[in-house]
Design an enzyme around this catalytic site. Structure first.
Site, PDB file in Angstrom:
ATOM      1  N   CYS A  69      -5.765   2.110   5.870  1.00 46.41           N
ATOM      2  CA  CYS A  69      -6.447   0.869   6.248  1.00 46.41           C
ATOM      3  C   CYS A  69      -5.819   0.366   7.550  1.00 46.41           C
ATOM      4  O   CYS A  69      -4.780   0.877   7.987  1.00 46.41           O
ATOM      5  CB  CYS A  69      -6.312  -0.165   5.120  1.00 46.41           C
ATOM      6  SG  CYS A  69      -4.729  -1.052   5.112  1.00 46.41           S
ATOM      7  N   GLU A  90       1.124   3.871   1.899  1.00 50.26           N
ATOM      8  CA  GLU A  90       1.739   4.257   3.171  1.00 50.26           C
ATOM      9  C   GLU A  90       2.878   3.307   3.541  1.00 50.26           C
ATOM     10  O   GLU A  90       3.937   3.750   4.020  1.00 50.26           O
ATOM     11  CB  GLU A  90       0.697   4.255   4.301  1.00 50.26           C
ATOM     12  CG  GLU A  90      -0.457   5.228   4.086  1.00 50.26           C
ATOM     13  CD  GLU A  90      -1.658   4.576   3.420  1.00 50.26           C
ATOM     14  OE1 GLU A  90      -1.462   3.694   2.547  1.00 50.26           O
ATOM     15  OE2 GLU A  90      -2.793   4.936   3.760  1.00 50.26           O
ATOM     16  N   HIS A  93       0.852  -1.190   0.000  1.00 56.98           N
ATOM     17  CA  HIS A  93       0.000   0.000   0.000  1.00 56.98           C
ATOM     18  C   HIS A  93       0.891   1.245   0.000  1.00 56.98           C
ATOM     19  O   HIS A  93       2.060   1.187   0.423  1.00 56.98           O
ATOM     20  CB  HIS A  93      -0.904  -0.012   1.238  1.00 56.98           C
ATOM     21  CG  HIS A  93      -2.050  -0.980   1.139  1.00 56.98           C
ATOM     22  ND1 HIS A  93      -3.166  -0.892   1.930  1.00 56.98           N
ATOM     23  CD2 HIS A  93      -2.250  -2.056   0.341  1.00 56.98           C
ATOM     24  CE1 HIS A  93      -4.010  -1.862   1.618  1.00 56.98           C
ATOM     25  NE2 HIS A  93      -3.473  -2.595   0.660  1.00 56.98           N
TER      26      HIS A  93
END
Lengths: 160, 160
Positions: free
Chosen positions: A87, A59, A57
């Site tokens: 998330c 991040e 992801h």
């Protein structure tokens, strides 16, 4: 301390990344940057499908790059700007890296509206193991507990 | 379907990894393996401090290796055996990889007892943003929402 204008400027860079990298076919529409002392030290974008890595992801990619750059596993004075609310996986990564702040644009509800599972995973984390959609089986082990005891006695360990 | 004996055999391999890799100085006392059709397809162990990567938990390392091996971002028919209950970050990774089962030995309380933050992060995830220890700042952006709209219209996207 960032002003609202600075926050919006950095957030827009993360949003631009989300668009450009999505258009280039790297993965989903998510971008993130990490800022320390007003300087961008790392950029990340979603690369799940292009690298076959469900942990890639925006991040997480940015955190790994930033830590590699500063040669430390913590980012205590840093702010992460992300085009969407993290998330649960990325939230966990943000806590382990011990960020100072998180600034985000789209919400988990916005993500759900375009087909991403974040909300579902937030619900599952709050569920008891017996009610989760993935089966969680606890097999207590004296051997495993002994390893934890060894950790407490280890003289040369690096805490994190 | 694994029997209890098979579960204990695989779990012991994860526990052995947690001890051996801790003793070798890779990081904290955590090990994990991923099993598909009775075969171990990946091993992972904590490497946070040795690689300066706060995301390098045993489960995350194993997931990335397994996905790289099967050349897919999902592990739908796989079981992950881990020496300790996954932290929220790893739990998120497990959901994104869509595992069939999770088998673990030590609990998040056991981890807390030897100084690991997992329980704290579980609490933070359940907290409203205004009460979290890391500041979460929502800056809504029309530009960010527009990127999500672009995703829904993208013809060549790969869903995940």
């Amino acid at each position: 301390m960032q002003t609202r204008e600075q926050d919006e400027k950095f957030l827009q860079i993360a949003i631009d990344l989300s668009l450009n990298k999505m258009n280039e076919g790297h993965g989903g529409p998510f971008g993130a940057i990490i800022v320390c002392d007003e300087e961008i030290i790392a950029e990340g974008w979603n690369q799940v499908t292009s690298t076959n890595d469900p942990t890639a992801h925006a991040e997480m990619v940015a955190i790994r790059k930033a830590c590699n750059k500063v040669k430390h596993f913590e980012l205590k004075d840093c702010v992460i700007y992300t085009s969407c609310e993290p998330c649960p996986m990325c939230l966990g990564g943000i806590y382990w890296a011990r960020f100072k702040r998180v600034v985000y644009a789209n919400t988990r509800e916005d993500a759900k509206n375009i087909g991403f599972d974040d909300g579902h995973i937030y619900d599952e984390i709050a569920s008891p193991h017996s009610k989760r959609k993935i089966e969680f089986c606890h097999c207590p082990s004296t051997n495993a507990l002994n390893v934890f005891n060894e950790w407490t006695k280890k003289n040369d360990k690096i805490d994190y």
